[in-house]
Scaffold this motif. Sequence first.
Motif, PDB file in Angstrom:
ATOM      1  N   GLY A 274      -4.934   5.447  19.119  1.00 44.53           N
ATOM      2  CA  GLY A 274      -4.074   5.386  17.938  1.00 44.53           C
ATOM      3  C   GLY A 274      -3.417   4.031  17.787  1.00 44.53           C
ATOM      4  N   ARG A 275      -2.991   3.448  18.906  1.00 46.58           N
ATOM      5  CA  ARG A 275      -2.354   2.130  18.847  1.00 46.58           C
ATOM      6  C   ARG A 275      -3.361   1.058  18.432  1.00 46.58           C
ATOM      7  NH1 ARG A 275       2.571  -0.402  20.158  1.00 46.58           N
ATOM      8  NH2 ARG A 275       2.318  -2.392  19.089  1.00 46.58           N
ATOM      9  N   ALA A 276      -4.597   1.182  18.903  1.00 47.64           N
ATOM     10  CA  ALA A 276      -5.634   0.217  18.510  1.00 47.64           C
ATOM     11  C   ALA A 276      -5.905   0.318  17.010  1.00 47.64           C
ATOM     12  CB  ALA A 276      -6.905   0.468  19.306  1.00 47.64           C
ATOM     13  N   ARG A 277      -5.937   1.522  16.485  1.00 50.46           N
ATOM     14  CA  ARG A 277      -6.167   1.694  15.050  1.00 50.46           C
ATOM     15  C   ARG A 277      -4.979   1.177  14.239  1.00 50.46           C
ATOM     16  NH1 ARG A 277      -8.742   7.868  15.133  1.00 50.46           N
ATOM     17  NH2 ARG A 277     -10.832   7.244  15.861  1.00 50.46           N
TER      18      ARG A 277
ATOM     19  N   ASP B 111      -3.399  -5.775  11.096  1.00 49.55           N
ATOM     20  CA  ASP B 111      -4.134  -7.024  10.930  1.00 49.55           C
ATOM     21  C   ASP B 111      -4.824  -7.084   9.563  1.00 49.55           C
ATOM     22  OD1 ASP B 111      -3.338  -7.736  13.451  1.00 49.55           O
ATOM     23  OD2 ASP B 111      -5.224  -7.191  14.422  1.00 49.55           O
ATOM     24  N   THR B 112      -5.381  -5.967   9.133  1.00 52.01           N
ATOM     25  CA  THR B 112      -6.055  -5.930   7.834  1.00 52.01           C
ATOM     26  C   THR B 112      -5.077  -6.207   6.711  1.00 52.01           C
ATOM     27  OG1 THR B 112      -7.646  -4.298   8.674  1.00 52.01           O
ATOM     28  CG2 THR B 112      -7.469  -4.519   6.285  1.00 52.01           C
ATOM     29  N   THR B 113      -3.890  -5.648   6.809  1.00 50.58           N
ATOM     30  CA  THR B 113      -2.881  -5.858   5.783  1.00 50.58           C
ATOM     31  C   THR B 113      -2.390  -7.296   5.789  1.00 50.58           C
ATOM     32  OG1 THR B 113      -2.187  -3.554   6.064  1.00 50.58           O
ATOM     33  CG2 THR B 113      -0.715  -4.995   4.819  1.00 50.58           C
ATOM     34  N   LEU B 114      -2.148  -7.845   6.967  1.00 50.95           N
ATOM     35  CA  LEU B 114      -1.635  -9.207   7.063  1.00 50.95           C
ATOM     36  C   LEU B 114      -2.642 -10.237   6.561  1.00 50.95           C
ATOM     37  CD1 LEU B 114       0.254  -9.040  10.464  1.00 50.95           C
ATOM     38  CD2 LEU B 114       1.261  -9.407   8.214  1.00 50.95           C
TER      39      LEU B 114
ATOM     40  N   ALA C 211      -8.617   1.073   6.395  1.00 51.44           N
ATOM     41  CA  ALA C 211      -7.962   0.961   7.700  1.00 51.44           C
ATOM     42  C   ALA C 211      -6.917   2.053   7.874  1.00 51.44           C
ATOM     43  CB  ALA C 211      -7.330  -0.419   7.845  1.00 51.44           C
ATOM     44  N   LEU C 212      -6.210   2.389   6.812  1.00 57.40           N
ATOM     45  CA  LEU C 212      -5.216   3.471   6.879  1.00 57.40           C
ATOM     46  C   LEU C 212      -5.892   4.814   7.119  1.00 57.40           C
ATOM     47  CD1 LEU C 212      -2.285   4.465   6.550  1.00 57.40           C
ATOM     48  CD2 LEU C 212      -2.741   4.677   4.091  1.00 57.40           C
TER      49      LEU C 212
ATOM     50  N   PHE D 166      -6.763   5.029  10.689  1.00 53.27           N
ATOM     51  CA  PHE D 166      -5.576   5.229  11.513  1.00 53.27           C
ATOM     52  C   PHE D 166      -5.108   6.681  11.479  1.00 53.27           C
ATOM     53  CE2 PHE D 166      -0.834   5.370  11.376  1.00 53.27           C
ATOM     54  CZ  PHE D 166      -0.617   5.213  12.741  1.00 53.27           C
ATOM     55  N   GLU D 167      -5.156   7.292  10.308  1.00 47.74           N
ATOM     56  CA  GLU D 167      -4.636   8.652  10.150  1.00 47.74           C
ATOM     57  C   GLU D 167      -5.668   9.738  10.454  1.00 47.74           C
ATOM     58  OE1 GLU D 167      -3.071   8.729   6.155  1.00 47.74           O
ATOM     59  OE2 GLU D 167      -1.057   8.238   6.890  1.00 47.74           O
ATOM     60  N   ALA D 168      -6.892   9.329  10.767  1.00 52.88           N
ATOM     61  CA  ALA D 168      -7.975  10.307  10.921  1.00 52.88           C
ATOM     62  C   ALA D 168      -7.648  11.392  11.941  1.00 52.88           C
ATOM     63  CB  ALA D 168      -9.267   9.587  11.298  1.00 52.88           C
ATOM     64  N   ASP D 169      -7.075  11.015  13.078  1.00 53.62           N
ATOM     65  CA  ASP D 169      -6.815  11.989  14.144  1.00 53.62           C
ATOM     66  C   ASP D 169      -5.338  12.349  14.269  1.00 53.62           C
ATOM     67  OD1 ASP D 169      -9.517  12.057  14.843  1.00 53.62           O
ATOM     68  OD2 ASP D 169      -9.309  10.330  16.181  1.00 53.62           O
ATOM     69  N   LEU D 170      -4.527  11.948  13.310  1.00 54.62           N
ATOM     70  CA  LEU D 170      -3.107  12.287  13.371  1.00 54.62           C
ATOM     71  C   LEU D 170      -2.891  13.729  12.925  1.00 54.62           C
ATOM     72  CD1 LEU D 170      -1.342   9.120  11.879  1.00 54.62           C
ATOM     73  CD2 LEU D 170      -1.877   9.635  14.281  1.00 54.62           C
ATOM     74  N   SER D 171      -1.920  14.379  13.525  1.00 51.73           N
ATOM     75  CA  SER D 171      -1.545  15.724  13.092  1.00 51.73           C
ATOM     76  C   SER D 171      -0.711  15.629  11.821  1.00 51.73           C
ATOM     77  CB  SER D 171      -0.737  16.415  14.186  1.00 51.73           C
ATOM     78  OG  SER D 171       0.508  15.750  14.376  1.00 51.73           O
ATOM     79  N   ASP D 172      -0.494  16.766  11.196  1.00 49.30           N
ATOM     80  CA  ASP D 172       0.348  16.778   9.992  1.00 49.30           C
ATOM     81  C   ASP D 172       1.754  16.298  10.308  1.00 49.30           C
ATOM     82  OD1 ASP D 172      -1.773  17.723   8.510  1.00 49.30           O
ATOM     83  OD2 ASP D 172      -1.145  19.831   8.615  1.00 49.30           O
TER      84      ASP D 172
END
Length: 431
Positions: free
Chosen positions: A352-355, A361-364, A406-407, A410-416
């Motif tokens: 999760g931290r890597a994502r 980085d993508t945003t910056l 990229a978002l 990042f959110e793919a494996d996050l819980s609700d």
Amino acid sequence: MRGSRMGLALAGATLVVLAALLPTRAEAQFGIRGGPLGVARFAVGHVIGMSRLRHARMAVRGGRYRSAALRSQDPRGAERWQPPNPYILRAALTAQAALSGWHGGRSPQGWWRHPDGSYGWVGPVFWPYAHDDLTTAVILGDTTSLSLYGYGDIYAAIFAPYAAAELAAYASPQVRRGRKVPTLEGVCDASDTGGFPVDRIAAAVQPNEVQRAALDELATAWLSARDTIRAACPTQAPVNASDRLGLMQTRLEAMIKATDALAPPLAKFQDLLDDGQKAKLEALANERRAALAASQRKNEQKNAQKDAPAASCDVDNDPRYDVQAQRQYEQLVQQQWPAADIAATLKLDDTGRARLDVLQDTTLRTLETLSPCAVRETAATPQARLAEVKGRLETMLQAVKGVADALDDFEADLSDEQKAAFEAIGPNRGV
């Protein structure tokens, strides 16, 4: 038609007065010290001075700007009175609309504002003056407002300045009642403050019958383009960062579609003009550029008196451009990314931290691709400027899509629960 335009202008002038009465501070909450718009302020500070907005507020308090704004709408006094500064008008209108629903309208300014004092996000609406900016850039050769859209707006889409209840105030008449928060429809319908300057163009080029028919066709196409952009306004408030980035894509796609529709009638009209008429048409843009240059010189003189060198986009030829200072600002902006807060609040694992790092980085990277410095000297004809505007919009669209992808990763494996916690970080950072 003239009566409706005057009515809208008078209403706009009233909003100017209301917005300008808001107090101001030298720095936003995430200001020059390292806010998400720090780099944008550094890059375009020599073009647009915030001093003009402060002077406008002072003039309103003295009653001078109020009378000037109202009198400028009277065609009988067109030769006696100067119209209000369009940048002050824009800043005042968007500030009033953007801040009325933020913190109950109690805050004097928001951290996501543009360097000229205007706002790219007004509640749930992205790019509220999109049609106006197209007209100004293509016909008048002024890409100033267009150039201010970029990293800061994407940042504001990810970390929303508005809480859910504040966004609802823009979308629900029941919540809005008694709070003077504009509706979504009101923000979108008021986005064409100037309209297509068909009368100014006709007065300048003195078209013959065939040319006048082509000009009317172009004006009709411009109205249709306005409707295309308005149709892309949200019907309800986006509830999360993914939805906000999706709205940005929808709005940008509508603007690109509008430029495609404008290209044929614009080319037809311009091709019918002789060289003398083309020169007169371009004189409208030259007048605007001369006014911008005069304002730039004035700001540079002020900076010189304060021993504060103005920023420049010409790295090779302008010794005032300080690359090291630019990098320092970028580092400050990066520090404003709440990466540590996100990792701790969401209890991210290594994946999760890597994502999250990829998302950051993508945003910056959009700091470079969407820099105000990327909008260079404008082309010499409306046709060429239309192509340049489309190119800028396409670049922005690709940048937003990249951040959205990229978002999603990042959110793919996050819980609700984690997604909700991530969304809450935005409004909390706006306190």
